[in-house]
Design an enzyme around this catalytic site. Structure first.
Site, PDB file in Angstrom:
ATOM      1  CD  GLU A  31      -3.116  -0.780   2.181  1.00 39.48           C
ATOM      2  OE1 GLU A  31      -2.759  -0.302   3.273  1.00 39.48           O
ATOM      3  OE2 GLU A  31      -4.280  -1.140   1.946  1.00 39.48           O
ATOM      4  N   GLY A 164     -33.900  23.127  -6.606  1.00 40.87           N
ATOM      5  CA  GLY A 164     -34.042  23.739  -7.920  1.00 40.87           C
ATOM      6  C   GLY A 164     -33.813  22.684  -8.981  1.00 40.87           C
ATOM      7  CG  MET A 165     -33.757  23.972 -13.074  1.00 40.64           C
ATOM      8  SD  MET A 165     -34.669  24.592 -14.479  1.00 40.64           S
ATOM      9  CE  MET A 165     -33.344  24.703 -15.636  1.00 40.64           C
ATOM     10  N   GLY A 166     -32.135  20.605 -12.068  1.00 45.07           N
ATOM     11  CA  GLY A 166     -30.787  20.077 -12.218  1.00 45.07           C
ATOM     12  C   GLY A 166     -29.876  20.977 -13.036  1.00 45.07           C
ATOM     13  N   GLY A 167     -28.625  21.033 -12.627  1.00 45.61           N
ATOM     14  CA  GLY A 167     -27.617  21.742 -13.407  1.00 45.61           C
ATOM     15  C   GLY A 167     -27.463  23.214 -13.100  1.00 45.61           C
ATOM     16  CE  LYS A 170     -30.433  20.920  -7.147  1.00 47.09           C
ATOM     17  NZ  LYS A 170     -30.315  20.966  -8.594  1.00 47.09           N
ATOM     18  CB  THR A 171     -23.752  19.861  -6.062  1.00 44.15           C
ATOM     19  OG1 THR A 171     -24.907  19.039  -6.152  1.00 44.15           O
ATOM     20  CG2 THR A 171     -22.621  19.085  -5.407  1.00 44.15           C
TER      21      THR A 171
END
Length: 184
Positions: A31, A164-167, A170-171
């Site tokens: 690792e 709200g709507m996508g895109g 918000k994120t």
């Protein structure tokens, strides 16, 4: 092992905690080789060595318990060319990791040492994560609105929903809020 290697590849930070028996584990050494490869490659992983009750020079030069562990590894692989190459990669990875800026926590209060490590990593992660906000037009307005909804001066629990709507970002706004709150 495959899942562990994938997790290493996807990590931003790798804490390598060197202890007295660290070098006895072939799995851990493999690792470490992967971690050091990820540091060199395009993902430029942050690697922070922590020397827990072990002298950093013992790790760097494979002395004391590290020398004993490597003697066992070499005797196991003495007639195996590929095995000896693997042992050499382990040695190089140990030396390279021990050469990095890290923490020697043989002295001091353990909880204070841990807090110092957490603070350093948090500051490095915040620098990288907040830097992407500089090129986003209009983000400041959204951040101020969400901060006002959170009422940061009041010592209470707050929950704010962002919908709200996508895109529409918000994120991005949520990540920006977390990044700015962590740096406060």
């Amino acid at each position: 092992m495959i899942k562990g290697l994938k997790a290493i590849e996807e990590s931003q930070v790798a804490l390598v905690v060197f202890s007295e028996n660290y070098a006895t584990s072939r799995w851990v050494l493999n690792e470490l080789v992967k971690i050091m490869e990820c540091k060199k490659e395009e993902n430029r992983q942050i690697v922070v060595p922590i020397f827990y009750n072990v002298d950093p020079s013992h790790v760097r030069h494979q002395r004391e318990s590290f020398a004993k562990a490597f003697a066992k590894h070499q005797s196991k692989y003495k007639d195996d060319v590929e095995g000896m190459e693997k042992v050499q990669r382990w040695r190089l990875a140990l030396t390279a990791a021990a050469d990095l800026e890290g923490y020697d926590i043989r002295q001091g209060v353990e909880s204070e040492n841990i807090q110092q490590i957490v603070n350093q990593i948090s500051s490095k992660l915040c620098k990288t994560s907040v830097s992407y906000l500089q090129n986003i037009v209009g983000i400041d307005t959204h951040l101020e609105e969400v901060k006002s909804q959170l009422k940061l001066g009041i010592n209470d629990v707050r929950i704010v929903g962002i919908w709200g709507m996508g895109g529409i970002g918000k994120t991005t706004v949520a990540r920006a809020i977390v990044d700015t709150l962590v740096s406060i």
